[in-house]
Design an enzyme around this catalytic site. Structure first.
Site, PDB file in Angstrom:
ATOM      1  N   GLU A  36      -9.576   3.019   8.414  1.00 20.03           N
ATOM      2  CA  GLU A  36      -8.944   1.709   8.284  1.00 20.03           C
ATOM      3  C   GLU A  36      -9.774   0.645   8.988  1.00 20.03           C
ATOM      4  OE1 GLU A  36      -7.343   4.502   9.091  1.00 20.03           O
ATOM      5  OE2 GLU A  36      -6.146   4.777   7.287  1.00 20.03           O
TER       6      GLU A  36
ATOM      7  N   GLN B 155      -3.508   2.107   3.011  1.00 17.51           N
ATOM      8  CA  GLN B 155      -2.634   2.917   2.158  1.00 17.51           C
ATOM      9  C   GLN B 155      -1.148   2.798   2.527  1.00 17.51           C
ATOM     10  OE1 GLN B 155      -3.342   7.354   1.493  1.00 17.51           O
ATOM     11  NE2 GLN B 155      -4.384   6.322  -0.184  1.00 17.51           N
ATOM     12  N   PHE B 156      -0.870   2.813   3.825  1.00 15.50           N
ATOM     13  CA  PHE B 156       0.487   2.568   4.334  1.00 15.50           C
ATOM     14  C   PHE B 156       0.353   1.664   5.559  1.00 15.50           C
ATOM     15  CE2 PHE B 156       1.028   6.444   1.957  1.00 15.50           C
ATOM     16  CZ  PHE B 156       2.296   6.341   1.410  1.00 15.50           C
TER      17      PHE B 156
ATOM     18  N   ASP C  59       1.859   1.841   8.118  1.00 16.01           N
ATOM     19  CA  ASP C  59       1.916   2.738   9.276  1.00 16.01           C
ATOM     20  C   ASP C  59       0.516   3.160   9.752  1.00 16.01           C
ATOM     21  OD1 ASP C  59       5.030   4.034   8.631  1.00 16.01           O
ATOM     22  OD2 ASP C  59       3.862   3.159   7.009  1.00 16.01           O
TER      23      ASP C  59
ATOM     24  N   HIS D  40       5.559   6.696   7.166  1.00 17.16           N
ATOM     25  CA  HIS D  40       5.494   6.134   5.817  1.00 17.16           C
ATOM     26  C   HIS D  40       6.623   5.128   5.610  1.00 17.16           C
ATOM     27  CE1 HIS D  40       3.236   9.895   5.509  1.00 17.16           C
ATOM     28  NE2 HIS D  40       2.583   9.338   4.522  1.00 17.16           N
TER      29      HIS D  40
END
Lengths: 337, 410
Positions: A60, A82-83, A85, A129
């Protein structure tokens, strides 16, 4: 107008901008060939080529860090985490770099960057998630933070975010990707094709950042919500019969204080709803602002309905998620005083 | 019955602490000219040994020898010498200005002048450096005005960054110098992204990333190497190993890795180690790596082996963690003296001319300082307006900031 899911609307927004502006590039984990784990970038690589839409290593900080460098060069990266979180490894790049680049270089370098992040719970996503980290962004000077609640807004706000000269955190409530959700998990979900806000205009249009939308006009109490909570609030108003004015903030920073203020001055009551944990959540900021701006118009204490101050659990999904019953209670309480 | 003795944590220690006798006998220094110069397009696999050696051009007598010699003309070398001397004089004056309270903070380059001053000569206009706080030689070698640098250090009314940044965190886009951040290593991966952007746009510009030995331990370093490797980004990844990260010796960051350059090997990147105090070697290697990037052959990792002679910053006292005389025992010597001796040996320079140049350089720095101080110093004279504090957070000031600016009464 054609109806689209929120996923399709987001994809359409990127498509429109990639078509219009050669400097728009889209990348992230599984974003290229595969089209994203939520299909948000499906077909973009085939249409625009691998140098415009591509897969990245699972890093990330690498995704956001390279995007900051690209933005400094003059591109307009629209990257995906992607999330939400999993944004924490990129947090230093977002807070210390993207947000401050214009300021610290006195405008020599800028960061026209969009970071898309699927966010929010209600999907049995468990601890990693389901999170709603918006307060970690709204606290950062130099960032704009946006969260749409429907396909039409999602496309228009995403286009505005990509065109914005500053970094925008674009939080997508994944619970709303395929249809609105009011918290009644025991009922069948309706798709966006049956909802008027599923109507998404073709081509280019932008919804300005910093403008809220009144989803339900009312006179009894103002509800400040965003993302999935807009529909939960609508359900709560319908079920309690309280004539609530529901404001979908859409953009948290910049914030449409004018619309909020006008509404609370009219209703004299305010309930704030978000999925994120309560303590130091964005609701605290909203409450403070309303109190400062509308003190003499308030007839009841400002109430917040939020996620509990716990990590997001799995089995206890519906005990955690602030559903229509909890929001309804808050509306009734606000009216009692 | 236990089969194994108890475990024990290994914590590396520098060879010598204050009070001890400096000893660099364990640092192997290859002969100048002894390391091969691979073809520009050589496969990284064929040059793995370059990550464990040290490329050197200037020998003990000051002669330029071996396959890496000859990348610069005498005139270019003379300019390089002057750049290094300017940086050293600049450092001395600004360090003194800090002691006099004219600014809050300063960071010197003593001993490392060769790295940034030589590297800049391998770049072309339009290329972009992503420097740390210890590469001001990039600015000096690209002719950025000393007055501007000083105004930034003084946070005065002419500060190009409007007083928003700590001293020495310069930003000079037109000179290919990216805005310096206080957060270590962040720029290393940004440089890779900038280089990817240049490749996406089919441009011809390359990027240069900079990091110190200590900061290679940051995650951004590793992300940068992965992304540079994956996308063959046109970037030169520079690691300045000056042996020290504030009080921490390089063995703490390096761990079991043989060298910092060797970290590049695991990413499939060509990795070269160079004598950072050898102006000619630094330039030759930088030029090789820049050429490789320009030909779209991808990124190169370069470790510059040097020594941080000065304190970490104006807030640091190295005598509490390393011997006071350690820098004078450093086996790679002083970059200015070494280039000076080389030029004298070539008949292009002399002690007299050097002395004269020293006076000229000092004069130029002092007159720049006088000019900069006309616009104010940190606590005296002109300063940026409090209004500037609110500008530039966003392209357009949002309503909440406008309200705050009004509250502040500016």
């Amino acid at each position: 107008m054609p109806r689209k899911t929120m996923i399709e609307a987001i994809r359409d927004g990127m498509d429109v901008m990639m078509e219009r502006d050669d400097n728009v590039v889209v990348f992230g984990e599984d974003v290229g060939f595969f089209g994203g784990v939520f299909r948000a970038t499906q077909g973009l690589q085939a249409k625009y080529g691998k140098s415009r839409c591509f897969d990245t290593p699972i890093s990330e900080l690498g995704i956001v860090g390279t995007a900051v460098g690209m933005a400094a060069y003059g591109l307009r990266p629209c990257v995906e985490i992607q999330f939400a979180d999993y944004m924490y490894p990129a947090y230093d790049q977002i807070v210390s770099e993207a947000a401050r680049l214009r300021y610290r270089s006195n405008g020599q370098f800028t960061c026209p960057l969009v970071v898309r992040m699927p966010t929010g719970g209600g999907i049995f996503g468990g601890q990693t998630h389901s999170q709603s980290p918006e307060a970690l962004f709204t606290h950062v000077a130099g960032l704009k933070t946006v969260m749409p609640s429907n396909p039409s807004d999602a496309k228009g706000l995403l286009i505005a975010a990509i065109e914005d000269p500053d970094p925008v955190i674009f939080l997508e409530p994944k619970r709303l990707y395929n249809g609105p959700f009011d918290g009644h998990h025991d009922r069948p979900v309706t798709p966006w094709s049956k909802h008027e806000l599923g109507e998404v205009a073709d081509g280019h249009y932008a919804i300005p950042l910093g403008k809220a939308a009144i989803r339900r006009a009312g006179t009894a109490v103002t509800v400040l919500a965003y993302g999935t909570m807009v529909y939960v609030a609508e359900a709560a108003a319908a079920e309690t019969g309280i004539d609530a004015e529901i404001i979908d903030l859409r953009s948290l920073v910049p914030l449409d204080l004018e619309t909020i203020e006008a509404s609370v001055r009219k209703t004299g009551r305010c309930v704030i709803v978000h999925e994120a944990t309560l303590t130091s959540g964005f609701g605290g900021e909203l409450s403070a602002l309303v109190q400062e701006a509308c003190f003499y118009h308030l007839e009841a204490p400002i109430t917040r309905v939020a996620g509990w101050d716990t990590p997001y659990p799995h089995a206890q999904e519906w005990d955690y998620f602030p559903g229509p019953a909890r929001v309804g209670e808050a509306l009734l309480r606000a009216m009692e005083q | 019955m236990r089969d194994y003795p108890p475990l024990a944590l290994h914590v590396p220690e520098p060879a010598v602490r204050p009070g001890g006798t400096p000893d660099f006998s364990n640092v192997p220094i290859p002969e100048a000219g002894s390391v091969a110069r691979p073809e520009i397009d050589a496969d990284p696999e064929t040059m793995r040994d370059l990550a464990y050696s040290i490329i050197r051009v200037l020998n003990r007598d000051g002669e330029a020898v071996g396959p890496w010699a000859g990348s610069l003309t005498d005139d270019e070398l003379l300019q390089g010498l002057r750049d290094m001397m300017t940086l050293r004089a600049f450092d001395a004056r600004m360090q003194m200005a800090q002691r006099q309270g004219k600014t809050s903070f300063y960071m010197q380059h003593m001993g490392e002048e060769g790295v940034s001053c030589a590297f800049q000569r391998a770049l072309s206009p339009g290329d972009m450096n992503f420097p740390t706080y210890r590469q001001a030689g990039l600015l000096i070698a690209s002719r950025y005005p000393l007055v501007e640098m000083m105004c930034q250090i003084y946070s005065n009314e002419r500060d190009p960054l409007k007083g928003r940044q700590l001293p020495v965190l310069y930003s000079a886009k037109d000179y290919g110098f990216f805005s310096i951040s206080g957060n270590l290593a962040t720029q290393f991966v940004q440089a890779v992204g900038w280089a990817m952007a240049s490749a996406i746009k089919n441009d011809t510009k390359i990027a240069a990333a900079w990091i110190g030995d200590g900061s290679t331990a940051e995650s951004d370093f590793h992300a940068a190497l992965v992304f540079a490797s994956t996308y063959k980004a046109p970037v030169v990844l520079n690691i300045v190993n000056n042996q020290w990260a504030i009080s921490t010796f390089q063995g703490i960051a390096r761990g079991g890795s043989g060298t910092f350059a060797a970290r590049g090997l695991g990413f499939g990147l060509p990795a070269l180690r160079v004598d950072g105090n050898d102006f000619l070697a630094v330039h030759a290697v930088a030029k090789w790596a820049a050429e490789r990037a320009r030909r779209n052959l991808g990124a190169t990792v370069i470790e510059y082996v040097t020594y941080r002679v000065g304190a970490h910053s104006s807030s640091d006292d190295p005598s509490v963690y390393r011997p006071k005389t350690e820098s004078s025992s450093w086996p790679l010597g002083d970059p200015i003296l070494r280039l000076k001796n080389h030029l004298i040996l070539r008949g292009a320079w002399s002690d007299e001319r050097h002395k004269q140049a020293e006076a000229e350089v000092l004069d130029a720095v002092i007159s720049a300082q006088k000019e900069a101080e006309r616009f104010g110093t940190l606590h005296a004279g002109g300063r940026p307006s409090a209004r500037d504090m609110f500008e530039g957070v966003y392209a357009e000031m949002p309503p909440h900031l406008r309200r705050q600016r009004q509250q502040a009464g500016v």
